[in-house]
Enzyme design. Structure first.
Site, mmCIF file in Angstrom:
data_model
loop_
_atom_site.group_PDB
_atom_site.id
_atom_site.type_symbol
_atom_site.label_atom_id
_atom_site.label_comp_id
_atom_site.label_asym_id
_atom_site.label_seq_id
_atom_site.Cartn_x
_atom_site.Cartn_y
_atom_site.Cartn_z
ATOM 1 N N SER A 73 0.842 -1.196 0.000
ATOM 2 C CA SER A 73 0.000 0.000 0.000
ATOM 3 C C SER A 73 0.882 1.253 0.000
ATOM 4 C CB SER A 73 -0.965 -0.040 1.184
ATOM 5 O OG SER A 73 -1.992 0.902 1.038
ATOM 6 N N HIS A 81 -8.148 -4.609 -1.699
ATOM 7 C CA HIS A 81 -6.907 -4.165 -1.076
ATOM 8 C C HIS A 81 -6.354 -5.164 -0.068
ATOM 9 C CE1 HIS A 81 -4.060 -0.946 -0.391
ATOM 10 N NE2 HIS A 81 -4.230 -1.021 0.921
ATOM 11 N N ASP A 119 -9.778 -3.256 -5.743
ATOM 12 C CA ASP A 119 -9.153 -2.475 -4.678
ATOM 13 C C ASP A 119 -9.746 -1.069 -4.623
ATOM 14 O OD1 ASP A 119 -7.435 -1.188 -2.881
ATOM 15 O OD2 ASP A 119 -5.693 -2.305 -3.586
#
Length: 719
Positions: free
Chosen positions: A571, A691, A656
């Protein structure tokens, strides 16, 4: 003897050839080539050309039953990348399967959580062997009580590729439960209600929520947060009355400032409801008596720039953690009816050398979580008495309070873990200071012992002289001869602290000779609030150079060398990976960038993308030229050049909502077009997840097995 030596040499040569063959398998497979459709992007008179802008799809395009031409082009390219991944890593498939079985084999299949007592019941989750999802259960706090299965995860998840549970909340009278489900992996939850007496679902459903609901004390009114359909910002609080349609729900509060998000919770005393409006630098909290859900909300302290606070309730006061005149935060209290900042009185004053992280209120005790010298501490004090600290042993660890929902108790639940210590649940008698072990994470490996591993804490010197902590773990007996493979992990954003924790999956690396290290770089809050301030906005590059300096330190100290040094981040940590790849590609043999935030300039210029507006105080607003120029100078996507890069594995999820899939997809296309090396460059795009990866308990470890096989293959380790 001569023939024996010849035979050994021959075997070594054969093994070397096989290793070389495995490591270069991707060279015999034609890599995908993405088409280029140049798009000029002009900001502040500066022009950027994005050849892969076409890869971006709207949610409408992704959700359409029949894909349009652009959508089909994107899907075709993603399929090509996944096929290339499969071919390039095909020689590791058996090894991946072995690693997966090894990792999940250490996990107890019929595990259960430690029960938590609340309002006359004990709540817990448990797994049945063979199931990916948990049973959510409770029992009355009485002898021989029968188990009630409130939610049957395995049954509910049947037929879904993804089934993510959000929050669950039981009504004050213990008769109903709200629970939230996301079946797309976009973190947009639908809320359901279940009658716990009959076991039947109510007709009430609440869509597009953040996954959490808060009950008023009347047992029929529920407050919840919804998301902006486009940006997914938490922007509205609604009030729902059981038995009515969602269309009739009353809008209680709308957060109109695009930099803020809002959410709702209940005080630990269960007497007040709170609505929090938060962003990076500022907070505003409203409160309401939980017994009067139709009453008027009042503000504790109006929002101000750079004024951050969080509140809870005890007796006649609100207790508030705040940064008002306190860089490292302090604890204050204020009367409920005169709650603005001029009435705030110190409970725990500001300390320059201690970062005040949070607090937990009990009828007779105050518990404080803080950090000093980069390590977490738990302080316990009886109201009006001297404070004491819970002792911890390892050089680097994580200790935190957990599941303390009971206000009227003298026991404190806390967890402890380190790089060598499995997660351990404790219960502390706060009067006697005695801790009891409630549960130790089981590692189902007869050869496992914490004594087989060594944990260290070192400090690297950053280029500006700052001392950066590094937590390190290795198998006992590893020699610091500079010839060990080492995986260095970091995050370094949002003030998120990355403590040293035990993960049984990492044993698959450690037992094969890897060293694992965590770089506690600036951008987190490991060393205090200043650690965060020095790793964001116009100081963001400290995050990247700290990580590089940690890597160089580990080489200098003999832990590894640049041919065996690997980096891993996810991330915002993926942004870190992209930056260090451009800045020092020669330092790493391989880099893993999971769901990486790499197209920072374009994303932060687009306020329709989730998270953008709420993060201007993290990265800066590129509509201001100073921030645009600075962001562009380190943006991973914008700084890809024609040069040699190390081996790279990228992972992403098509759904995501945090980092849109097109960022890593555009990035790999540009890297492949410009890089001058023949190292492996592959991407795993999961077409069903978002995600946080797979929702199943064990399914997620298939990605971990892929990651480990990528690293081990580069080291010539195949078993």
């Amino acid at each position: 003897m001569k023939n024996f030596i010849y035979s050994i040499c021959f075997l070594v040569l054969v093994c070397s050839c096989k290793t070389e063959e495995k490591q270069t398998a991707h060279k015999n497979t034609e890599a995908p080539v993405a088409k280029k459709i140049p798009k000029e992007l002009v900001t502040h008179g500066d022009s950027r050309t994005d050849n892969y802008f076409w890869m971006r799809l709207s949610d409408a395009q992704k959700n359409a039953e029949t894909p349009d031409a652009q959508t089909q082009d994107v899907l075709d390219y993603l399929e090509q990348e996944n096929e290339y991944l499969s071919k390039a890593m095909r020689h590791t498939e058996k090894f991946q399967d072995k690693l997966y079985k090894e990792i999940v084999g250490r996990i107890k299949k019929d595990d259960a959580s430690v029960p938590v007592s609340d309002n006359g019941y004990s709540y817990y989750t448990r797994y049945v062997e063979g199931d990916d999802y948990a049973l959510y259960c409770r029992k009355k706090n009485e002898e021989n009580a029968k188990e009630e299965i409130m939610l049957n995860g395995p049954e509910m998840a049947k037929g879904f590729a993804y089934y993510g549970f959000g929050g669950q909340s039981v009504s004050p009278n213990n008769e109903r439960i709200t629970f939230a489900v996301d079946t797309v992996s976009r973190l947009q939850y639908t809320m359901y209600f279940k009658d716990l007496k009959t076991g039947k679902l109510l007709e009430d459903t609440l869509s597009n929520t953040n996954g959490n609901a808060t009950w008023a004390n009347d047992n029929k009114t529920v407050f919840y947060t919804t998301k902006d359909p486009e940006t997914l910002r938490l922007n509205k609080i609604y009030k729902h009355v059981l038995g009515t349609n969602q269309s009739q729900d009353e809008l209680v509060f709308e957060e109109k400032d695009a930099a803020f998000s809002c959410f709702i919770w209940k005080s630990k005393s269960k007497k007040f409801l709170f609505i929090g409006s938060v962003q990076t630098l500022s907070t505003e909290i409203q409160y309401l008596d939980a017994n009067t859900p139709n009453g008027d909300w009042k503000v504790i302290q109006p929002r101000e720039r750079n004024l951050d606070y969080m509140a809870d309730h005890y007796k006649d006061d609100f207790y508030i953690r705040t940064n008002l005149d306190a860089t490292n935060f302090r604890l204050v209290k204020t009367p409920i009816n005169t709650s603005t900042k001029e009435n705030w009185v110190d409970v725990i004053p500001h300390r320059k050398d201690v970062f005040f992280q949070g607090f937990d209120l009990f009828k007779d005790f105050l518990v404080v979580e803080e950090r000093k010298d980069g390590l977490g501490k738990i302080q316990v004090r009886k109201w009006g008495s001297e404070a004491y600290y819970i002792p911890f042993k390892d050089p680097s660890y994580k200790a935190y309070t957990t599941s303390n929902v009971d206000f009227n108790t003298n026991t404190l639940r806390y967890n402890y873990t380190s790089l060598t210590t499995p997660n351990t649940n404790y219960e502390l008698n706060m009067d006697t200071k005695e801790s009891t072990v409630l549960k130790v994470e089981e590692v189902l490996d007869p050869n496992f012992s914490s004594d087989n591993y060594v944990s260290e804490r070192k400090f690297a010197t950053a280029k500006d002289g700052t001392k950066v902590p590094i937590s390190i773990v290795s198998k006992k007996g590893i020699v610091k001869d500079g010839k060990n493979p080492l995986l260095l992990y970091a995050y370094g954003s949002y003030g998120a602290t990355q403590d040293a924790t035990f993960r049984s999956s990492e044993l698959s690396l450690l037992d094969r000779g890897f060293i694992f290290a965590i770089a506690h770089i600036r951008g987190g809050q490991e060393m205090g609030r200043h650690w965060y301030e020095e790793g964001k906005l116009l100081k963001k590059k400290n995050t990247f150079t700290d990580f590089i300096d940690c890597g160089e330190f580990l080489i200098t100290e003999g832990y590894t060398n640049s041919d065996q040094l690997y980096a891993w981040g996810a991330s915002a940590g993926g942004l870190l990976m992209g930056a260090i790849l451009n800045m020092r590609p020669d330092l790493w043999n391989g880099v893993i960038a999971a769901v990486p935030f790499v197209d920072i300039v374009s994303t932060m210029l687009d306020e329709s993308i989730p998270l953008t507006t709420s993060e201007f105080d993290e990265w800066g607003n590129p509509k201001v030229k100073e921030y645009y120029d600075y962001m562009k100078s380190y943006s991973p996507y914008d700084n890809v050049e024609a040069k040699a890069y190390p081996n790279i594995l990228i992972t992403t999820g098509y759904w995501d909502s945090q980092v849109q899939y097109w960022e890593p997809v555009k990035w790999i296309a540009k890297l492949r077009d410009l890089k001058t090396d023949d190292n492996i460059l592959i991407m795993d795009c999961n077409m069903e997840n978002g995600h946080f990866g797979a929702s199943g308990r064990f399914e997620r470890y298939k990605k971990r097995a892929l990651t480990y096989s990528f690293l081990l293959d580069l080291e010539g380790i195949a078993e």
